[in-house]
Design a protein around this motif. Structure first.
Motif, mmCIF file in Angstrom:
data_model
loop_
_atom_site.group_PDB
_atom_site.id
_atom_site.type_symbol
_atom_site.label_atom_id
_atom_site.label_comp_id
_atom_site.label_asym_id
_atom_site.label_seq_id
_atom_site.Cartn_x
_atom_site.Cartn_y
_atom_site.Cartn_z
ATOM 1 N N GLU A 201 0.807 -1.215 0.000
ATOM 2 C CA GLU A 201 0.000 0.000 0.000
ATOM 3 C C GLU A 201 0.842 1.268 0.000
ATOM 4 O OE1 GLU A 201 -2.662 -0.338 3.264
ATOM 5 O OE2 GLU A 201 -3.664 -2.131 2.464
ATOM 6 N N SER A 202 2.147 1.142 0.205
ATOM 7 C CA SER A 202 3.022 2.317 0.175
ATOM 8 C C SER A 202 4.428 1.871 -0.196
ATOM 9 C CB SER A 202 3.048 3.009 1.545
ATOM 10 O OG SER A 202 3.673 2.188 2.515
ATOM 11 N N GLU A 203 5.234 2.806 -0.662
ATOM 12 C CA GLU A 203 6.605 2.494 -1.059
ATOM 13 C C GLU A 203 7.455 2.071 0.121
ATOM 14 O OE1 GLU A 203 8.261 5.751 -3.154
ATOM 15 O OE2 GLU A 203 6.854 5.647 -4.847
ATOM 16 N N SER A 204 7.080 2.493 1.310
ATOM 17 C CA SER A 204 7.872 2.171 2.501
ATOM 18 C C SER A 204 7.574 0.771 3.041
ATOM 19 C CB SER A 204 7.598 3.207 3.600
ATOM 20 O OG SER A 204 6.219 3.195 3.963
ATOM 21 N N GLU A 205 6.491 0.175 2.573
ATOM 22 C CA GLU A 205 6.111 -1.149 3.068
ATOM 23 C C GLU A 205 7.055 -2.200 2.491
ATOM 24 O OE1 GLU A 205 2.129 -4.020 3.418
ATOM 25 O OE2 GLU A 205 2.016 -2.059 2.445
ATOM 26 N N ALA A 206 7.637 -3.017 3.362
ATOM 27 C CA ALA A 206 8.600 -4.026 2.925
ATOM 28 C C ALA A 206 7.901 -5.172 2.196
ATOM 29 C CB ALA A 206 9.352 -4.576 4.140
ATOM 30 N N PRO A 207 8.459 -5.639 1.081
ATOM 31 C CA PRO A 207 7.864 -6.768 0.354
ATOM 32 C C PRO A 207 7.879 -8.033 1.208
ATOM 33 C CG PRO A 207 9.505 -5.631 -0.990
ATOM 34 C CD PRO A 207 9.650 -5.105 0.400
ATOM 35 N N PRO A 208 6.812 -8.808 1.217
ATOM 36 C CA PRO A 208 6.794 -10.061 1.976
ATOM 37 C C PRO A 208 7.755 -11.067 1.355
ATOM 38 C CG PRO A 208 4.814 -9.861 0.640
ATOM 39 C CD PRO A 208 5.548 -8.563 0.512
ATOM 40 N N THR A 209 8.416 -11.845 2.198
ATOM 41 C CA THR A 209 9.431 -12.787 1.700
ATOM 42 C C THR A 209 9.051 -14.241 1.918
ATOM 43 O OG1 THR A 209 10.597 -12.539 3.811
ATOM 44 C CG2 THR A 209 11.323 -11.138 1.982
ATOM 45 N N THR A 210 8.470 -14.580 3.053
ATOM 46 C CA THR A 210 8.169 -15.988 3.341
ATOM 47 C C THR A 210 6.725 -16.354 3.020
ATOM 48 O OG1 THR A 210 7.699 -15.420 5.644
ATOM 49 C CG2 THR A 210 9.935 -16.173 5.117
ATOM 50 N N LYS A 211 5.804 -15.461 3.365
ATOM 51 C CA LYS A 211 4.390 -15.681 3.050
ATOM 52 C C LYS A 211 3.783 -14.389 2.540
ATOM 53 C CE LYS A 211 3.140 -19.569 6.057
ATOM 54 N NZ LYS A 211 2.189 -20.064 7.084
ATOM 55 N N GLY A 212 2.903 -14.526 1.571
ATOM 56 C CA GLY A 212 2.254 -13.355 1.021
ATOM 57 C C GLY A 212 1.337 -12.693 2.036
ATOM 58 N N LYS A 213 0.946 -11.481 1.736
ATOM 59 C CA LYS A 213 0.106 -10.701 2.627
ATOM 60 C C LYS A 213 -1.223 -11.415 2.895
ATOM 61 C CE LYS A 213 -1.188 -5.856 3.242
ATOM 62 N NZ LYS A 213 -1.144 -4.516 2.589
ATOM 63 N N GLY A 214 -1.504 -11.685 4.161
ATOM 64 C CA GLY A 214 -2.758 -12.301 4.566
ATOM 65 C C GLY A 214 -2.800 -13.812 4.442
ATOM 66 N N VAL A 215 -1.765 -14.422 3.881
ATOM 67 C CA VAL A 215 -1.781 -15.876 3.650
ATOM 68 C C VAL A 215 -1.715 -16.653 4.962
ATOM 69 C CG1 VAL A 215 -0.525 -17.800 2.581
ATOM 70 C CG2 VAL A 215 -0.839 -15.651 1.332
ATOM 71 N N ALA A 216 -1.016 -16.117 5.937
ATOM 72 C CA ALA A 216 -0.943 -16.808 7.237
ATOM 73 C C ALA A 216 -2.330 -16.937 7.852
ATOM 74 C CB ALA A 216 -0.002 -16.056 8.179
ATOM 75 N N GLN A 217 -3.147 -15.915 7.681
ATOM 76 C CA GLN A 217 -4.500 -15.950 8.233
ATOM 77 C C GLN A 217 -5.454 -16.769 7.354
ATOM 78 O OE1 GLN A 217 -2.742 -13.020 7.719
ATOM 79 N NE2 GLN A 217 -2.056 -12.929 9.857
ATOM 80 N N ASP A 218 -5.249 -16.750 6.043
ATOM 81 C CA ASP A 218 -6.108 -17.480 5.117
ATOM 82 C C ASP A 218 -5.241 -18.136 4.050
ATOM 83 O OD1 ASP A 218 -7.962 -18.481 3.395
ATOM 84 O OD2 ASP A 218 -8.955 -16.580 2.941
ATOM 85 N N PRO A 219 -4.884 -19.409 4.239
ATOM 86 C CA PRO A 219 -4.006 -20.101 3.281
ATOM 87 C C PRO A 219 -4.551 -20.150 1.857
ATOM 88 C CG PRO A 219 -4.206 -21.357 5.321
ATOM 89 C CD PRO A 219 -5.212 -20.261 5.395
ATOM 90 N N MET A 220 -5.877 -19.984 1.684
ATOM 91 C CA MET A 220 -6.460 -20.028 0.350
ATOM 92 C C MET A 220 -6.076 -18.801 -0.485
ATOM 93 S SD MET A 220 -7.713 -22.930 0.508
ATOM 94 C CE MET A 220 -8.442 -23.017 -1.116
#
Length: 432
Positions: A20-39
């Motif tokens: 959502e912003s340039e300062s937000e670090a790219p996810p490396t191990t799991k995508g955004k929200g995937v830990a909460q919803d594997p689908m």
């Protein structure tokens, strides 16, 4: 190479990761929200940095390849959108680029013959028989859509009549018809729904597999071959199109077997499949996924029941303006007969389909007075004993028979008492 201008949904790396912003670090191990919803794994907006890198490499490969390769990728049309379509293929091979490219190359070969025939736009030509007769022995239909916006598909393999199917078509015909359904029915529904609801992004399907009536005796190699051939096409040519599958009215033996099979599946795939034996529980779950107004009454909703929906859609309408088709298998050892009710205000025309080379002689009479309604008609397969060859069919009514009436169909086998012969009797219903 840049994306062709006619392809929508071209996302940046940041959009693919959901940043959502340039300062937000790219996810490396799991995508955004995937830990909460594997689908959400592998879905646009939820990719990791490494998955985005693979996406960009795949994208470059796609637009460097020829038109056949690209047509395979965008099998439902470019309207699906770049990010959603490419991610669908990537998820199918866990974002391993070499494996994805191999899969697309294989799919391109698998679909080449069907593509040359425009994926069989005429279902009767595909099957070699009116689709209504096929569907009456293997009920299946698309109707409405789930709350998430994907089409609802209902199939009833529990009442699949393999003997009847073998009397009317071939395995090749079934495969061609499957191509027709996927490319001229399912695909059209996906495109139409996205046009009406641009916010709906995922080209997937909610599948209801109804096993009511299934017995262990039905799980023959012939029945499993039909399912296997269709599944093989879907797995390689239409990856990641199953949003969820509900297997309902599952008999006890299947539910027990499923608990073992589930352990062999990828956890993400297994999570998409639910097996529900209890009818009330199945209806409750379906109403969580589909609005009541769009769910057929025989599955707990308020829409018309599936038989009526198939009749109205023409899926079970016969030839010559018939509004409905019903069928009955006749197995002869010497002779056999069946009584059929013709309703008031209806007429029927009758055909017999068979692979029997000896054949049989058919006579129509009234069931009560034994009045003969026409001459004896001999029906036999005029071809060879070859499963790849279309069966023979013949009308046994010169004129339509008017109801109300209890009609008796009698068959005398030409093969004698010691060899069973299979005949499918097909009744085409017309309004008087």
């Amino acid at each position: 190479m840049s994306t062709p201008s006619d392809i929508p949904e071209v996302w940046t790396a940041e959009q693919l990761m959901g940043l959502e912003s340039e300062s937000e670090a790219p996810p490396t191990t799991k995508g955004k929200g995937v830990a909460q919803d594997p689908m959400l794994w592998g879905v646009p907006g939820h990719l990791t940095k490494s998955e985005v890198d693979v996406f960009m490499q795949f994208k470059e490969q796609v637009y460097q390849r020829d038109a056949d390769f690209q047509d395979t990728i965008y099998s439902f049309g470019r309207v699906e959108g770049e990010c959603w379509c490419l991610c669908r293929w990537l998820r199918a091979r866990k974002y391993v680029l070499a494996d994805v490219l191999t899969m697309v190359e294989e799919a391109t070969k698998v679909r080449s013959q069907a593509k040359a025939a425009d994926f069989y736009p005429d279902p009767k030509v595909a099957l070699g028989v009116d689709a209504a007769i096929y569907v009456s022995n293997y009920p299946q239909l698309y109707t409405g859509h789930a709350k998430i916006g994907v089409p609802l598909y209902i199939s009833k393999p529990g009442v699949l009549n393999v003997d009847a199917i073998e009397c009317i078509t071939t395995l090749d015909g079934i495969v061609k018809y499957h191509w027709h359904v996927m490319m001229h029915d399912f695909a059209n529904r996906l495109r139409q729904h996205k046009e009406e609801h641009p916010e709906r992004k995922r080209f997937e399907c909610l599948c209801v597999l109804d096993l009511a009536g299934l017995t262990t005796a039905q799980l023959t190699s012939r029945a499993l071959t039909i399912t296997k051939e269709q599944a093989a096409i879907d797995s390689v040519c239409f990856p990641e199109t199953m949003h969820k599958m509900l297997i309902v009215n599952a008999p006890t033996f299947f539910a027990a077997t499923w608990r073992i099979i589930k352990g062999w599946l990828d956890p993400r795939t297994a999570a998409k499949i639910e097996v529900i034996s209890n009818k009330a529980a199945a209806e409750k779950r379906l109403l969580e996924l589909v609005d009541a107004d769009l769910l057929p009454t025989d599955y707990g909703g308020k829409a018309k029941d599936t038989e009526t929906l198939m009749d109205e859609s023409g899926a079970t309408g016969g030839e010559g303006g018939a509004f409905k088709v019903t069928t009955k298998m006749l197995y002869t050892r010497g002779n056999a007969s069946e009584v059929f009710d013709i309703a008031a205000g209806q007429q029927v025309g009758i055909q017999v389909f068979t692979r029997s080379i000896p054949g049989g002689k058919f006579l129509l009479t009234t069931a009560d007075t034994k009045q003969e309604l026409g001459p004896i008609v001999e029906v036999k397969h005029t071809g060879k004993d070859d499963e790849a060859e279309l069966p023979t069919h013949q009308s046994i009514t010169k004129d339509r028979i008017q109801g109300p009436m209890k009609l008796k169909v009698k068959a005398d086998s030409n093969a004698g008492r010691f060899a069973r012969q299979n005949f499918l009797i097909v009744f085409h219903h017309y309004k008087s």
